[in-house]
Design a protein around this motif. Sequence first.
Motif, PDB file in Angstrom:
ATOM      1  N   THR A 297     -17.918  87.874 110.813  1.00  0.00           N
ATOM      2  CA  THR A 297     -16.750  87.139 111.297  1.00  0.00           C
ATOM      3  C   THR A 297     -16.308  86.091 110.284  1.00  0.00           C
ATOM      4  OG1 THR A 297     -17.598  87.402 113.545  1.00  0.00           O
ATOM      5  CG2 THR A 297     -15.798  85.846 113.235  1.00  0.00           C
ATOM      6  N   LEU A 298     -17.264  85.348 109.732  1.00  0.00           N
ATOM      7  CA  LEU A 298     -16.960  84.283 108.776  1.00  0.00           C
ATOM      8  C   LEU A 298     -16.278  84.829 107.526  1.00  0.00           C
ATOM      9  CD1 LEU A 298     -17.145  81.405 107.649  1.00  0.00           C
ATOM     10  CD2 LEU A 298     -19.480  81.936 106.896  1.00  0.00           C
ATOM     11  N   VAL A 299     -16.841  85.870 106.946  1.00  0.00           N
ATOM     12  CA  VAL A 299     -16.264  86.424 105.714  1.00  0.00           C
ATOM     13  C   VAL A 299     -14.876  86.995 105.984  1.00  0.00           C
ATOM     14  CG1 VAL A 299     -16.549  88.159 103.901  1.00  0.00           C
ATOM     15  CG2 VAL A 299     -18.530  86.873 104.724  1.00  0.00           C
TER      16      VAL A 299
ATOM     17  N   GLY B  99      -7.835  81.307 113.102  1.00  0.00           N
ATOM     18  CA  GLY B  99      -8.091  81.994 114.364  1.00  0.00           C
ATOM     19  C   GLY B  99      -9.358  82.825 114.319  1.00  0.00           C
ATOM     20  N   ALA B 100      -9.561  83.522 113.204  1.00  0.00           N
ATOM     21  CA  ALA B 100     -10.777  84.316 113.068  1.00  0.00           C
ATOM     22  C   ALA B 100     -12.014  83.438 113.008  1.00  0.00           C
ATOM     23  CB  ALA B 100     -10.688  85.192 111.821  1.00  0.00           C
ATOM     24  N   LEU B 101     -11.875  82.238 112.436  1.00  0.00           N
ATOM     25  CA  LEU B 101     -13.005  81.300 112.445  1.00  0.00           C
ATOM     26  C   LEU B 101     -13.364  80.901 113.869  1.00  0.00           C
ATOM     27  CD1 LEU B 101     -12.212  78.964 109.409  1.00  0.00           C
ATOM     28  CD2 LEU B 101     -14.142  80.554 109.640  1.00  0.00           C
TER      29      LEU B 101
ATOM     30  N   ALA C 127     -11.484  85.787 104.066  1.00  0.00           N
ATOM     31  CA  ALA C 127     -10.752  86.790 103.290  1.00  0.00           C
ATOM     32  C   ALA C 127      -9.278  86.838 103.654  1.00  0.00           C
ATOM     33  CB  ALA C 127     -11.379  88.173 103.500  1.00  0.00           C
ATOM     34  N   ARG C 128      -8.925  86.377 104.830  1.00  0.00           N
ATOM     35  CA  ARG C 128      -7.534  86.472 105.266  1.00  0.00           C
ATOM     36  C   ARG C 128      -6.580  85.632 104.421  1.00  0.00           C
ATOM     37  NH1 ARG C 128      -7.065  87.134 111.783  1.00  0.00           N
ATOM     38  NH2 ARG C 128      -8.108  89.160 111.870  1.00  0.00           N
ATOM     39  N   VAL C 129      -7.055  84.551 103.846  1.00  0.00           N
ATOM     40  CA  VAL C 129      -6.161  83.696 103.061  1.00  0.00           C
ATOM     41  C   VAL C 129      -5.701  84.400 101.783  1.00  0.00           C
ATOM     42  CG1 VAL C 129      -5.914  81.502 101.855  1.00  0.00           C
ATOM     43  CG2 VAL C 129      -7.122  81.592 104.048  1.00  0.00           C
TER      44      VAL C 129
ATOM     45  N   LEU D  72      -3.973  77.241 118.596  1.00  0.00           N
ATOM     46  CA  LEU D  72      -3.655  78.165 119.690  1.00  0.00           C
ATOM     47  C   LEU D  72      -4.208  79.562 119.399  1.00  0.00           C
ATOM     48  CD1 LEU D  72       0.033  77.196 120.587  1.00  0.00           C
ATOM     49  CD2 LEU D  72      -2.122  76.233 121.434  1.00  0.00           C
ATOM     50  N   TYR D  73      -4.182  79.956 118.139  1.00  0.00           N
ATOM     51  CA  TYR D  73      -4.673  81.285 117.774  1.00  0.00           C
ATOM     52  C   TYR D  73      -6.201  81.354 117.840  1.00  0.00           C
ATOM     53  CZ  TYR D  73      -4.028  85.916 115.738  1.00  0.00           C
ATOM     54  OH  TYR D  73      -3.998  87.275 115.539  1.00  0.00           O
ATOM     55  N   ILE D  74      -6.863  80.223 117.680  1.00  0.00           N
ATOM     56  CA  ILE D  74      -8.309  80.176 117.940  1.00  0.00           C
ATOM     57  C   ILE D  74      -8.558  80.566 119.390  1.00  0.00           C
ATOM     58  CG2 ILE D  74     -10.267  78.611 118.278  1.00  0.00           C
ATOM     59  CD1 ILE D  74      -9.375  77.107 115.794  1.00  0.00           C
TER      60      ILE D  74
END
Length: 443
Positions: free
Chosen positions: A72-74, A382-384, A78-80, A236-238
């Motif tokens: 999840t962390l990686v 959000g992924a974080l 990576a999304r940035v 909000l996306y979190i």
Amino acid sequence: MAGRWIEQWEPEDETFWRERGERIARRSLWFSVLSEHIGFSIWSLWSVMVLFMGPEYGVDPAGKFFLISTATLVGAVARVPYTFAVARFGGRNWTVFSAFTLLVPTVAACVVMEPGTSYTTFMVVAALTGIGGGNFASSMTNINAFFPLREKGWALGLNAGGGNVGVPVVQLAGLLVIGTAGAAHPRIVLGAYIPLIVVAALCAAYFMDNLAPVQNDTGAAGDAVRDPHTWIMAVLYIGTFGSFIGYSFAFGLVLQTQFGRTPLEAASLTFIGPLLGSLIRPVGGRLADRYGGARITMGNFVAMAAATGVVVHASGIESLTVFLTGFTALFVLSGLGNGSTYKMIPGIFHAKAIARGLRGEAAAAHGRRLSGAAMGLIGAVGALGGLGINLAFRQSFQNAGTGTAAFWSFLALYGVCAVLTWAVYLRRTAPVPAKPQLSYAEV
């Protein structure tokens, strides 16, 4: 194929859209969905692999939660860079490259997935699957540029929902293997994905296009970072996507650890929630197109808090039926909220462009410029949130043997998100100029 660049792209021009743009945009959308779908499957691979890891692997529940947290962390980080790669290399070109790179974590997992492998090795291979999470950001940034504002909720929802379905599909594949060949054969799942990755990459190469007007703009990234709406939407996306991906990765382990389900029993239930949450994401986007993303999002967070209350109650009375009911509702609502929040992003920046006096294509171009940059940052944060959910579960089970404490913290999060949505986007709107404009309540 290197020449597949479109020099002029004006989706807000209805004549251009009707005569040429819609056909090209929809074709790119379908093959973007395919590639992103495979990317999500690989990103969530370890939510399935841990179900194959019996006592002979020597990894306890806390260790398994940490493996999926690593992925999840990686994926979040990576999304940035994946967001800005679209403008640097072209949406089609990057989709082809990012699809082919999925072979690396898949083949690596195929090599190491057996008892006796060190925990450190498992962690490294789980980290590699994070590149599948990056695919989402590049895909969404690319598709955002193809569609006019009036269709972004539907298009982004369909793109993301089709990608999100990759989570339950790989879990169904795990269920099929465990139910037929047994828990000693995880390599069957991995082997099935290798040709699918190649197909997705080749389809992107032959059927997608690059948009030349989407130029690498570091200024847009800086503007997005400085805009408070980027970070408000990230919170909000979190609450929506962070919940979806965190629950998707952890659900099987929660069933095994808290309710004593076997790997086969857990696998037979794990896929249902992610599947429903993925399928309903386009509906969230469509509802946001019609009624306004802020309205749908706030109501959604209130409902998520109520569903979490059901899960807490179920944990207290140790009722698997009630627990599954509440948890499934959380998946559905997180998917609905994913669609509505992502519709809000381009709408917010378009509204700000209008407030500055821009109109027509100038306003649309300004909105696309900033929203495309903001999406990567919002998606990463959000992924974080998914990482936070995985770690909260790990800590809760390590301290108390149940996930109840974690769920109480999630309930508080949804309450904060509901209040934030109301306070920023519904209680007050942008100043109204002489001409009509989009208000934040309508984004």
